[in-house]
Design an enzyme around this catalytic site. Structure first.
Site: not given
Ligand code: PEP
Ligand code: MG
Length: 746
Positions: A364, A471, A507, A606, A629-630, A640, A677
């Site tokens: 966090h 977020r 989101r 994702e 990212n996911d 990750r 994103c």
């Molecule tokens: C992602 O997963 O790419 C994303 C933007 O969400 P977060 O990084 O908050 O999981």
């Molecule tokens: Mg994500």
């Protein structure tokens, strides 16, 4: 020999204090100490050995050995009995030293006539600075009391911060904490910063190791412990129902704060002549040395807890630390073992950078540092022991490197780098109000990611065309109780106000598993990233999601509203989430509340599964945003959060790009708006390739908008696409090399 009794050790401490109060400095002071220690302990010899460099010890003062050996006799770490004490950090007590394993005698010192040997490490907070030795002709084992007395002298020595100045001939060991130190950690948030250390939990410097009045010291200790216990109980109350790790720490605090053994040992130390602070630090030192030896993770954590608690106790005793109202230095760089998101937010944008000894990329605190756009280095081992408040520090968040007390060469090189970055920023500022239009005439919408009100000023500053990802979990993570609907709705309304009509994509809550709310019952899951998170929690326990949807609807009040659901893995989940939104809308209508002027409901893509969802899904969803990212972690099955694997697979890997192209094609077929994103959207080369394969909206950190726009405006997407296709035809694993070659030649 008369064994040293308790009162004798107190007498010795009294004499030590007088010596230290005298004007004598440097060598003379050290010599006074060896002299009076030998005298008090009734040994013929007392010597002080200090580290000259990392692995050499030097005889710096002696009573009894040949004076000409001082600053001449040296030994390596581990060599002889002195070297052994230094290496192991433990005491050697030998009646017949020459017959001890590893004994090595130094002829120039004339020590061959001495039989017994007692050596104790000179340590400060677990760090060995040297060795204090007494020797005598009579072959005898030293008693526990004598050992104790010598340890106490060693401790007082360690507190003399100018210790290093004693090593001879203008040489080597300078005082602690004066050297340049380079620490290699991990990038938590890119960027560079120069400033001064601000320790989140400052280490207390004990200036009065010896007690004037033991009775008073005991009272002080008891009062401080009482205050500590009350504080811990209060923290426990505040955290009840919180996450298990935090509770575990607090329970450990409580256990230590009430530990009779801990208390008794400190009382004994005071009784023997130490001040309350020194008694706490002595215990802390022991715990730290143990920490260095323990390999069991759980035990280490508990020893860490004891260390934290000792620090708290020291601050209470000495009145040092934040509680005293000390002010932040100029250009503060926060240094901490770890820090919670709320505490970090409290510091806010005043900070120039953050360096953590622990932390993780997805913690966090890291999320908040990213939101505040301050460089963050995590896993910077030893930073909290090496750094002192006010130290000059340079943080290279790009490389994950920290320069503490940097020398001139480093300062110059670092400032050059910062100047180049500032120069580039100026260049980006000049195109801020221009569109991200490529040489081939394609318009790419560049939006920003946000999560806090504090992010919103960046909207105008960066030239972003809206917020592509807001977020919402940060608002839930930074407090210790569930926010109320009215609070959320007021906050979302302020976000929309600040966006001044630009699109903001909210989101819904992406929590669960690794992002555990302090006030929600945690779940122990073997694979949190694949666990009960995001929309799964939202649909199974819809209370919070309903509250959030209502808050969003009320915030919009006659304005357009964009909402997307995270981590949708199949069509059905989207339909169920959408049904919740429809219900929320109906409720608002019934209550006679104003509805948004326009609504768009989207989903984050994702999980690879969603790319293969039925056509109806693509038709129904108003927009899709690829959470790279996911998506990438599931595509490559590479965590990750795991340093070992998270950079193993390239985003520009042909397989991944081909997969993304499939998603783009499906969206084109159904006319579904698509954006990207994840973090990769903010990396210029990655962003260029994403645009080249057909993504027209990218959402990224505000600081990335300039660099991405700069590259896009100079590029021809058709040419880049050709480069990508040719690399794919050649069977290359990643198109990065080919694209980089092209960019260099172009
Ligand atoms: C992602 O997963 O790419 C994303 C933007 O969400 P977060 O990084 O908050 O999981
Ligand atoms: Mg994500």
């Amino acid at each position: 020999m008369v064994p040293t009794t308790e009162s004798e050790s107190r007498k010795l401490l009294g004499r030590l204090r007088d010596t230290m109060a005298e004007d004598a400095a440097g060598q003379a002071r050290l010599d006074n100490i060896t002299h009076l220690t030998a005298d008090s302990m009734k040994t013929e010899v007392c010597s002080i050995y200090l580290f000259r460099d990392e692995d050499t010890l030097e005889l710096c003062s002696t009573e009894g050995l040949k004076p000409e050996a001082v600053h001449q006799t040296r030994m390596r770490l581990g060599e002889g009995l002195v070297g052994r004490v230094a290496k192991t950090g433990s005491i050697v007590n030998a009646a017949d030293a020459p017959s001890e394993k590893g004994f090595r005698y130094m002829p120039e010192t004339g020590e061959e006539i001495y039989s017994s040997f007692l050596g104790v490490p000179i340590q400060r907070l677990g760090e060995t600075l040297g060795v204090l030795v007494v020797q005598s002709k009579q072959a005898r084992q030293f008693t526990a009391d004598e050992t104790y007395a010598l340890e106490v002298v060693a401790m007082v020595l360690a507190e003399m911060t100018e210790l290093g100045a004693f090593v001879g001939e203008g040489a080597a060991l300078s005082a602690r904490h004066q050297h340049q130190v380079v620490l290699r950690g991990t990038t938590g948030q890119e960027g560079t910063a120069e400033g001064h250390v601000w320790l989140h939990e400052p280490r207390v410097v004990v200036t009065n190791p010896i007690a004037d009045d033991p009775q008073r010291e005991l009272v002080r200790l008891h009062e401080a412990i009482e205050e500590l216990r009350i504080g811990v109980d209060r923290m426990l109350e505040g955290a009840s129902g919180g996450d298990s790790e935090q509770l575990q720490v607090l329970e450990a605090y409580r256990m230590f704060a009430n530990s009779k053994g801990w208390m008794r040992r400190m009382e004994e130390d005071i009784d023997r002549g130490l001040s309350a602070e020194a008694a706490v630090e002595k215990e802390q030192s022991t715990a730290r040395s143990r920490m260095a030896q323990v390999t069991d993770g759980y035990l280490r954590e508990r020893l860490h807890d004891l260390d934290d608690l000792s620090n708290r106790l020291l601050r209470l005793l000495s009145g040092q630390g934040r509680e005293t109202g000390a002010e932040l230095p100029a250009d503060p760089i926060l240094v901490a073992r770890n820090i919670g998101p709320a505490e970090l937010l409290d510091y806010g944008r005043a900070l120039k950078g953050v360096v953590l000894e622990e932390g993780s990329v997805g913690s966090h605190a890291a999320i908040v540092a990213r939101a505040l756009a301050i460089p963050l280095v995590i896993h910077a081992g030893r930073i909290t022991t090496e750094a002192l408040n006010g130290d000059h520090i340079m943080v290279d968040g790009d490389q994950g490197i920290v320069h503490l007390r940097p020398d001139d060469t480093v300062v110059t090189a670092f400032r050059d780098k910062m100047a180049m970055q500032a120069e580039a920023q100026k260049r980006y500022a000049s195109i801020r109000d221009k569109p991200a239009e490529t040489q081939c005439g394609k318009r790419i919408a560049l939006m920003m990611n946000a999560g806090l009100m504090a992010d919103l000023p960046s909207l105008a500053g960066s030239g972003a065309e809206g917020v592509g990802l807001f977020r919402t979990e940060l608002q839930f993570l930074i407090r210790n109780k569930m926010p109320r609907r009215s609070e959320l709705s007021a906050l979302y309304a302020r976000v929309l106000d600040a966006a001044q009509g630009q699109r903001v994509v909210f989101r819904t809550l992406d929590i669960g598993s690794d992002k555990v709310l302090p006030y929600m019952k945690p779940n122990d899951e073997p694979n949190p990233a694949l666990g009960w998170r995001a929309i799964r929690v939202g649909l199974d326990k819809p209370g919070v999601m309903r509250m959030q949807l209502q808050a969003l609807l009320r915030a919009a009040q006659g304005r357009p509203l964009s909402v997307m659901f995270p981590f949708v893995a199949q069509y059905e989940e989207f339909r169920a989430a959408r049904a919740e939104m429809d219900k929320a809308l109906a409720r608002e209508v019934k209550l006679g509340h104003a509805l948004p002027s326009r609504m768009e409901i989207g989903a984050m893509l994702e999980t690879p599964s969603l790319a293969y969802a039925p056509k109806q899904f693509f038709e129904e969803v108003e927009f899709l945003s690829i959470g790279g990212n996911d998506l990438k972690q599931f595509f490559f099955a590479a965590d990750r959060e795991n340093e070992r694997v998270r950079r193993r697979y390239d985003t520009l890997n042909v397989s991944f790009l081909t997969f993304l192209e499939q998603i783009i094609r499906r969206c084109e077929e159904t006319g579904t708006n698509l954006s990207f994103c994840g973090e990769d959207a903010g990396r210029p080369v990655e962003a260029l390739c994403l645009a080249a394969i057909g993504i027209r909206t990218l959402s990224m950190r505000p600081a990335s908008i300039g660099p991405v726009k700069h590259l896009l405006r100079r590029s021809d997407l058709g040419e880049v696409k050709t480069v990508i296709e040719e690399a794919r035809d050649r069977g290359e694993e990643s198109v990065r090399g080919a694209v980089m070659d092209y960019l260099r030649s172009a």
